[in-house]
Design an enzyme around this catalytic site. Structure first.
Site, PDB file in Angstrom:
ATOM      1  N   PHE A   1      42.573  49.327  28.673  1.00 42.92           N
ATOM      2  CA  PHE A   1      41.435  50.398  28.952  1.00 42.92           C
ATOM      3  C   PHE A   1      40.223  50.038  28.594  1.00 42.92           C
ATOM      4  O   PHE A   1      40.179  49.616  27.252  1.00 42.92           O
ATOM      5  CB  PHE A   1      41.981  51.727  28.560  1.00 42.92           C
ATOM      6  N   ILE A   2      39.154  49.754  29.403  1.00 43.59           N
ATOM      7  CA  ILE A   2      37.834  49.197  28.751  1.00 43.59           C
ATOM      8  C   ILE A   2      36.852  50.249  29.030  1.00 43.59           C
ATOM      9  O   ILE A   2      36.766  50.794  30.111  1.00 43.59           O
ATOM     10  CB  ILE A   2      37.716  48.006  29.785  1.00 43.59           C
TER      11      ILE A   2
ATOM     12  N   ASP B   1      36.763  38.535  45.920  1.00 44.93           N
ATOM     13  CA  ASP B   1      36.373  39.689  46.447  1.00 44.93           C
ATOM     14  C   ASP B   1      35.268  40.381  45.645  1.00 44.93           C
ATOM     15  O   ASP B   1      35.189  41.528  45.206  1.00 44.93           O
ATOM     16  CB  ASP B   1      37.556  40.624  46.600  1.00 44.93           C
TER      17      ASP B   1
END
Length: 280
Positions: free
Chosen positions: A83-84, A188
């Site tokens: 988790f950033i 992308d």
């Protein structure tokens, strides 16, 4: 203990939904010790999309250029990531991002493609037909693949078909002189597929990784905006692009415009047709 708790080797204190895009479900997990994780799950059974994403993130991490979330665990059902925490951009964010992105593109392979097929959004992306020829690879496995899908979906009339057929003979000339080793591509990159960490630096997420011409990555950055002139100037200073690269941007946008036509319908039709006609 639950499956996740066995993976994390401690109880989960809380799980709350967070934004995860239009394809996956996403949650922030916090364990009893206070560690935080990002969990993605995908409702469609039998899909490789989470495994593909994990492999893409691992591949990007090999370049050691731009931060990507660490893959903790993945299988057919879940993708568990570091988790950033997010923050505000540094004042020189665009320059840092441009240089790091250029440095990532210096990480190369022997052939165009990737060891596995993956997805561009929810559309299959064909990579595993490895090639030594970029023009052939881009035509066969990017443009032609999407065009045939558009035909199947009923979005192609005779005029569009004739124009697209004429483009095929133009591709070698349009890409002549741009030959380079295959670069590691995010695949992308638009403004929704990067984040800013709590130190103000860029983080790449949700890749559609393969090895291709780096101009293809830059083409996607220009489709919806979100990247300023400082980004491109810093990129070009570190890793100058072949002459005339801006004239080819729309050709590389075309892959993504066709994909959006197939995913979201006829609102992208006129854009696709106009790009094709501009190159024939």
């Amino acid at each position: 203990m639950s499956k996740l708790e066995k993976i994390l080797k401690e109880p989960i204190r809380s799980a709350r939904s967070v934004g995860g895009g239009c394809i996956a479900n996403a949650q922030k997990l916090e364990t009893i010790s206070g560690k935080e994780y990002f969990l993605k799950s995908y409702s469609e059974t039998g899909s490789d999309i989470l495994r593909n994403e994990a492999n893409g993130l691992k591949e990007l991490a090999k370049a050691d250029s731009i931060r990507v979330p660490e893959v903790i665990f993945h299988d057919d059902d879940i993708l568990l990531l570091e988790f950033i925490r997010t923050g505000s951009r540094r004042t020189d964010f665009s320059e840092i991002f441009g240089r790091q992105f250029a440095d990532m593109h210096r990480f190369t392979a022997d052939r165009f493609g990737f060891f596995e097929n993956n997805f561009i959004g929810a559309t299959p992306q064909i990579n595993a037909h490895l090639s030594d020829n970029w023009a052939e690879f881009y035509w066969e496995h990017r443009l032609l693949y999407q065009f045939k899908l558009a035909e199947h979906n009923g979005y192609v009339n005779e005029s569009f078909r004739n124009s697209f057929t004429s483009l095929e003979s133009r591709i070698p000339k349009l890409l002549d002189g741009t030959e380079e080793p295959p670069s590691l591509l995010h695949g992308d990159l638009w403004s929704g597929n990067y984040m800013v960490d709590d130190q103000g630096n860029p983080v790449l997420i949700d890749p559609a990784v393969y090895y291709g011409h780096r101009e293809a990555d830059l083409g996607m950055t220009r489709l919806f905006g979100g990247f300023d002139n400082h980004f491109y100037a810093a990129y070009n200073e570190l890793f100058p692009l072949p002459a005339g690269w801006e004239s080819r941007i729309d050709l590389y946008k075309l892959y993504h415009v066709l994909n959006h036509l197939n995913l979201f319908g006829t609102s992208y039709y006129s854009h696709a047709v106009s790009i094709v006609k501009s190159y024939i």
